[in-house]
Design an enzyme around this catalytic site. Structure first.
Site, PDB file in Angstrom:
ATOM      1  N   ASP A 119      64.949  32.526   7.525  1.00  0.00           N
ATOM      2  CA  ASP A 119      63.744  32.441   8.009  1.00  0.00           C
ATOM      3  C   ASP A 119      63.747  32.840   9.339  1.00  0.00           C
ATOM      4  OD1 ASP A 119      61.145  32.067   8.815  1.00  0.00           O
ATOM      5  OD2 ASP A 119      60.595  30.178   7.495  1.00  0.00           O
ATOM      6  N   ASP A 317      58.505  39.608   9.926  1.00  0.00           N
ATOM      7  CA  ASP A 317      58.918  38.334   9.507  1.00  0.00           C
ATOM      8  C   ASP A 317      59.739  38.120   8.247  1.00  0.00           C
ATOM      9  OD1 ASP A 317      58.889  35.330   8.878  1.00  0.00           O
ATOM     10  OD2 ASP A 317      57.134  35.990   7.579  1.00  0.00           O
TER      11      ASP A 317
END
Ligand SMILES: *[C@@H]1O[C@H](CO)[C@@H](O)[C@H](O)[C@H]1NC(C)=O
Ligand SMILES: *[C@@H]1O[C@H](CO)[C@@H](O)[C@H](O)[C@H]1NC(C)=O
Ligand SMILES: *[C@@H]1O[C@H](CO)[C@@H](O)[C@H](O)[C@H]1NC(C)=O
Ligand SMILES: *[C@@H]1O[C@H](CO)[C@@H](O)[C@H](O)[C@H]1NC(C)=O
Ligand SMILES: *[C@@H]1O[C@H](CO)[C@@H](O)[C@H](O)[C@H]1NC(C)=O
Length: 441
Positions: A119, A317
């Protein structure tokens, strides 16, 4: 309304299937070991992932599920405001929202293998530990590791976690992740990534969790804030990494996460990385225009502008699936896209929607190119990164959407579907992000 119902039904279906843990497949790729500083990256639906649904999903089901997850992800990203990491969760619904890509990490001595979610928008790592209430079945057993230790309240790292408290001398913290909350002890152990051992790696050992957003075997934070992998391995990796994310359509392919400056592409286009004090974990860039075909779309400059006060701007992201643009930017891009498609067809075509996608066609179309214009770098998306096609081939949608209105949204998010089959190079020391086309296999 019907769509909402569908999403709910789909989610209920998923909570059942995702809890079924599978044995790893026969595919030799799944068991091949990571070498050097290179880790294989798997999509959660890959045959190598124990978290894949037991029954293959229908196309609509997987799209709707991924969109529902994105909605929660956007809420999570918007909630990432400096010094305020525990936030009320806007939606009461339980949404499965674990990130899309996993890597293999070995924790402790002797090593215990965990498939952790990567992440880029999260700093710390956390892992479910023995005795955790509300975690899935695969947990790390601290008692079986001779190198494990719990950090005390006086440890310097204890000041870097949100809202630390002191429990029986241990540094404890709680945080919110998507629709979940976790309570963890701050701990240390050796973490081995591919063949690199990182001694005394600091992570949260989860002892209680609620909600269904947690990656089942933990999360590896690649953000740019304190306690992230970058912050803890500066000597080893010099705050540099790259990855290639495999497409969710070619599930048998794995991508790679390459840590450190060695072996990174030399020939790659760069745009400067920007640091936003309002959301200090995130990788911001300057997206200043979007081109559809040869036309630069008219977007109000405030929709794309970087703003350190409000946290507005554009980020890359790894955990959001479909790119989201704030409404004025999305509307302008979409309208131009539709105009071009109609012009190419020589007639007006019926535009349909699918879940949160509002630009779908049920006849074959000829699409314009779409180019993100970043400072110093234009990225033109190949068709596979721009469109999703139903398996039957009858529906094609523009794979982007407006940022949800219910989130006080100022973030444009370049998501993983748009990044797939590219190498993304995060070069923090030189404050730049590189993008190059690469088929990850
Ligand atoms: C993926 O690999 C498995 C086992 O090697 C094989 O049976 C399957 O057909 C492959 N799927 C695709 C889409 O290539
Ligand atoms: C953290 O979470 C635990 C378990 O859910 C709870 O008992 C504790 O009160 C929480 N602590 C804080 C400071 O919110
Ligand atoms: C957290 O720390 C406390 C106090 O040292 C300890 O009793 C507990 O077992 C720890 N829990 C985990 C999951 O490590
Ligand atoms: C397409 O629709 C627009 C607006 O409804 C209309 O003005 C235009 O004439 C139509 N074009 C064609 C080729 O039918
Ligand atoms: C991006 O494309 C535009 C044309 O639309 C061009 O003028 C510009 O020089 C390109 N930028 C880079 C960095 O190549």
């Amino acid at each position: 309304m019907k769509t909402h119902l569908n999403i709910l039904v789909t989610l209920c279906f998923f909570s059942v299937v995702l809890s079924v843990v599978h044995a790893q497949g026969v595919n030799p790729k799944c068991s091949s070991q990571d070498q050097g500083s290179n880790l294989q990256v798997f999509h959660v639906f890959s045959p190598c992932s124990p978290f894949r649904p037991s029954k293959p999903l229908s196309w609509d089901e997987s799209i709707l599920q991924m969109q529902a997850k994105d909605q929660a992800r956007l809420q999570f990203l918007s909630s990432l405001v400096a010094r305020k990491s525990v936030v009320p969760i806007a939606s009461g619904r339980q949404i499965i929202q674990s990130p899309t890509y996993i890597v293999r990490a070995k924790i402790g001595t002797p090593p215990q293998t965990m498939l952790m979610a990567m992440d880029t928008s999260n700093d710390a790592a956390w892992i479910p530990c023995t005795g955790c209430m509300g975690c899935s079945s695969s947990v790390f057993a601290p008692v079986k590791s001779t190198t494990f230790k719990t950090l005390g309240c006086q440890a310097a790292q204890c000041k870097q976690v949100p809202n630390p408290t002191c429990g029986y001398g241990a540094c404890e913290f709680n945080l919110t992740y998507g629709g979940s909350t976790i309570a963890a002890n701050l701990s240390q152990d050796v973490v081995t990534l591919a063949t690199d051992a990182v001694p005394s790696y600091t992570f949260g050992c989860i002892k209680a969790a609620t909600g269904s957003s947690l990656p089942p075997q933990g999360l590896l934070g690649l953000g740019r804030g304190p306690l992230s992998l970058l912050a803890q391995t500066q000597n080893l990796y010099s705050s540099t990494f790259s990855y290639c994310l495999p497409s969710f359509k070619s599930l048998n392919f794995s991508g790679s996460l390459r840590l450190g400056p060695v072996g990174q592409p030399k020939s790659i286009k760069y745009t400067p990385l920007l640091k936003n004090p309002r959301r200090s974990s995130l990788y911001y860039v300057n997206l200043f225009a979007i081109r559809v075909g040869r036309k630069i779309v008219g977007i109000p400059s405030t929709a794309l502008a970087f703003n350190p006060t409000t946290g507005a701007g554009t980020i890359f992201d790894s955990g959001t699936v479909f790119t989201r643009l704030v409404t004025p930017a999305y509307t302008a891009v979409r309208d131009e896209f539709r105009r071009r498609v109609a012009r190419n067809a020589g007639r007006n075509l019926t535009v349909t929607s699918l879940g949160g996608f509002d630009t779908c066609y049920t006849v074959p179309i000829v699409t314009p190119t779409l180019t993100f214009m970043f400072s110093g770098m234009n990225v033109t998306l190949p068709q596979d990164n721009l469109l999703i096609h139903s398996t039957a081939g009858s529906t094609t949608c523009l794979a982007m959407a407006a940022a949800p209105d219910n989130v006080n949204s100022v973030l444009n998010v370049i998501a993983n579907m748009q990044q797939q089959n590219h190498r993304l190079l995060y070069d923090v020391p030189n404050s730049r992000l590189g993008v190059a086309r690469e088929l990850c296999t």
